[in-house]
Design an enzyme around this catalytic site. Structure first.
Site, PDB file in Angstrom:
ATOM      1  N   LYS A 196      35.966 -52.307   1.409  1.00 15.45           N
ATOM      2  CA  LYS A 196      36.620 -53.566   1.856  1.00 15.45           C
ATOM      3  C   LYS A 196      35.553 -54.445   2.866  1.00 15.45           C
ATOM      4  O   LYS A 196      34.665 -53.867   2.787  1.00 15.45           O
ATOM      5  CB  LYS A 196      37.982 -53.314   2.545  1.00 15.45           C
TER       6      LYS A 196
HETATM    7  C1  LIG Z   1      42.513 -51.132  -0.957  1.00 14.76           C
HETATM    8  C2  LIG Z   1      43.846 -51.625  -1.190  1.00 14.76           C
HETATM    9  C3  LIG Z   1      44.881 -51.171  -0.694  1.00 14.76           C
HETATM   10  C4  LIG Z   1      45.145 -49.712  -0.115  1.00 14.76           C
HETATM   11  O1  LIG Z   1      44.235 -49.398   1.052  1.00 14.76           O
HETATM   12  P1  LIG Z   1      44.000 -48.165   1.488  1.00 14.76           P
HETATM   13  O2  LIG Z   1      43.388 -48.568   3.063  1.00 14.76           O
HETATM   14  O3  LIG Z   1      42.857 -47.507   0.515  1.00 14.76           O
HETATM   15  O4  LIG Z   1      45.233 -47.577   1.630  1.00 14.76           O
HETATM   16  C5  LIG Z   1      46.572 -51.766  -0.628  1.00 14.76           C
HETATM   17  N1  LIG Z   1      46.306 -53.055  -1.460  1.00 14.76           N
HETATM   18  C6  LIG Z   1      45.119 -53.530  -2.017  1.00 14.76           C
HETATM   19  C7  LIG Z   1      45.542 -54.891  -2.619  1.00 14.76           C
HETATM   20  C8  LIG Z   1      44.171 -53.055  -1.674  1.00 14.76           C
HETATM   21  O5  LIG Z   1      43.080 -53.588  -2.430  1.00 14.76           O
END
Ligand SMILES: *Cc1c(COP(=O)(O)O)cnc(C)c1O
Length: 396
Positions: A196
């Site tokens: 991210k």
């Molecule tokens: C990555 C992601 C999540 C989950 O994030 P985590 O921190 O891995 O639980 C939820 N929603 C979207 C749109 C994502 O891309």
């Protein structure tokens, strides 16, 4: 005769990964500081990270850290009272955990198709999906582009629904001049997963203006204990004393993760600028090709550019799958697909009684979508290799 491409696999062409975290000396030093301090789990660094995160968004919000965005979505909805018998409307064009967090609370995810241009949930489809059981809406700011929040907030007010924003892609992004995280909604959830826009390895943040929601999330993230472990060291009660006041979970953030986050947060704006610069370079080359370019934010607003998703046009010379295979085999460039829609997964098809064709706009977007590498570790020569490869594959 076609000339042998310079972008193609040669011995000096190192693979370009689809994603790569940008970890520097600052992150490493901070983690070492944490480990040498002797306090590893939620403690002073978690506190500082939450404080800095709130300040980053202007200071007018509570920030509650957790071990993932998935946990954050679940805790925020639990705090809002979402549970058995409730329906929560969200996009089919998201990661499974957006819908799974609804299901784990005993509620039912209801999908509403996306808008073809933005790839974000379509407010008209939200309205069409509302029933007497609808309790909340989870808009997902896909790729870092804010959803049509004005309309979504209007719909929520009219029908008395909560809004929890899935902002896993949206740090930083803005809507009508306000940063995502500061809008008039009930909670906003960020992800610090390794791919991210900023990372803590694994991690997430719940942001809310509502102190009661923040307090409930703080209790529920750590077993339902009335005060957190760190508090016990400053309390007048004996150190061993605690009270379980609710059926809590275990999804607090560690200080080691917060240490990474403290350093990453100071770079969030610079990271966004770098990704935006790469996006502009891509747009310039790809506008000549049979692809649909990702939609920009409205004038004056910031797109986080977490992802750069092109969609192959109907007259593109090859299929999406073949495109990705050739990017890898001929050019050593990693691509991905965001997302395999919720209604394409076997579990969800059975659970929600949906098929691939239930949400036609999402289905078409998915079949043509390719996410190209868009991260701050890309060099100028990487960017040139990527634009050349895409051009060569898509030129007839
Ligand atoms: C990555 C992601 C999540 C989950 O994030 P985590 O921190 O891995 O639980 C939820 N929603 C979207 C749109 C994502 O891309």
């Amino acid at each position: 005769m076609r000339l042998k491409s310079l972008a193609k696999n040669t011995q000096n062409n190192q693979p370009i990964p689809f994603a790569r975290p940008d970890i520097g000396r600052q992150e490493i030093d901070k983690v070492v500081e944490c480990m040498e301090s002797g306090w590893l789990t939620s403690g002073p660094m978690v506190r500082e990270f939450e404080k800095n995160f709130s300040e980053y968004l202007g200071g007018d919000v509570e920030a509650v850290s957790v071990n993932s965005a998935t946990s954050g979505l679940l805790l925020a909805m639990e705090a809002l009272g979402v549970g058995s018998g409730d329906e929560v409307i969200t996009s089919p064009y998201t990661f499974s955990s957006t819908a799974m967090s609804i299901l784990h609370l005993g509620a039912t995810p209801v999908l509403a198709d996306i808008d073809a241009a933005s790839m974000n949930i379509d407010p008209d489809q939200i309205e069409a999906a509302i029933t007497d059981k609808t309790k909340a809406i989870i808009p997902v700011h896909f790729a870092g582009l804010a959803c049509d929040m004005q309309r979504i907030i209007e719909i929520a007010r009219k029908h008395n629904l909560f809004i929890v924003e899935d902002a896993a892609h949206a740090l930083p992004a803005s809507y009508n001049d306000d940063l995502i995280g500061t809008l008039d909604t009930d909670a906003t959830i960020y992800s610090f997963y390794a791919t991210k826009t900023i990372t803590t390895g694994e991690g997430g943040m719940i942001v809310t203006k509502n102190k009661a929601i923040a307090e409930r999330c703080r209790i529920m993230r750590l077993h339902g204990i009335s005060t957190d472990v760190f508090d016990r060291y400053t309390s007048t009660k004996p150190k061993w004393h605690y009270d379980i006041v609710a059926p809590g979970y275990k999804c607090n953030m560690t200080d080691m993760a917060a240490a990474i986050g403290l350093a990453q947060l100071t770079k969030a704006d610079a990271f966004q600028k770098t990704r935006q610069r790469i996006k502009i370079a891509y747009d310039e080359v790809f506008s000549e090709l049979p692809v649909i370019l990702p939609k920009n934010s409205q004038d004056g607003d910031m797109h986080a550019w977490h992802l750069y998703v092109i969609r192959l046009a109907d007259d593109a010379p090859i299929s999406r799958d073949e495109f990705i295979a050739r990017m890898s085999s001929e050019y050593s460039i990693g691509c991905s697909v965001h997302f395999i829609p919720i209604n394409f997964h076997s579990f969800w098809q059975e659970k929600l009684a949906v098929t691939q064709e239930s949400y036609p706009i999402a289905a078409k977007a998915f079949r043509n979508a390719v996410s190209l590498p868009l991260h701050t570790k890309l060099s100028e020569s990487d960017i040139a290799r990527i634009t050349t490869a895409v051009t060569e594959i898509l030129s007839k």
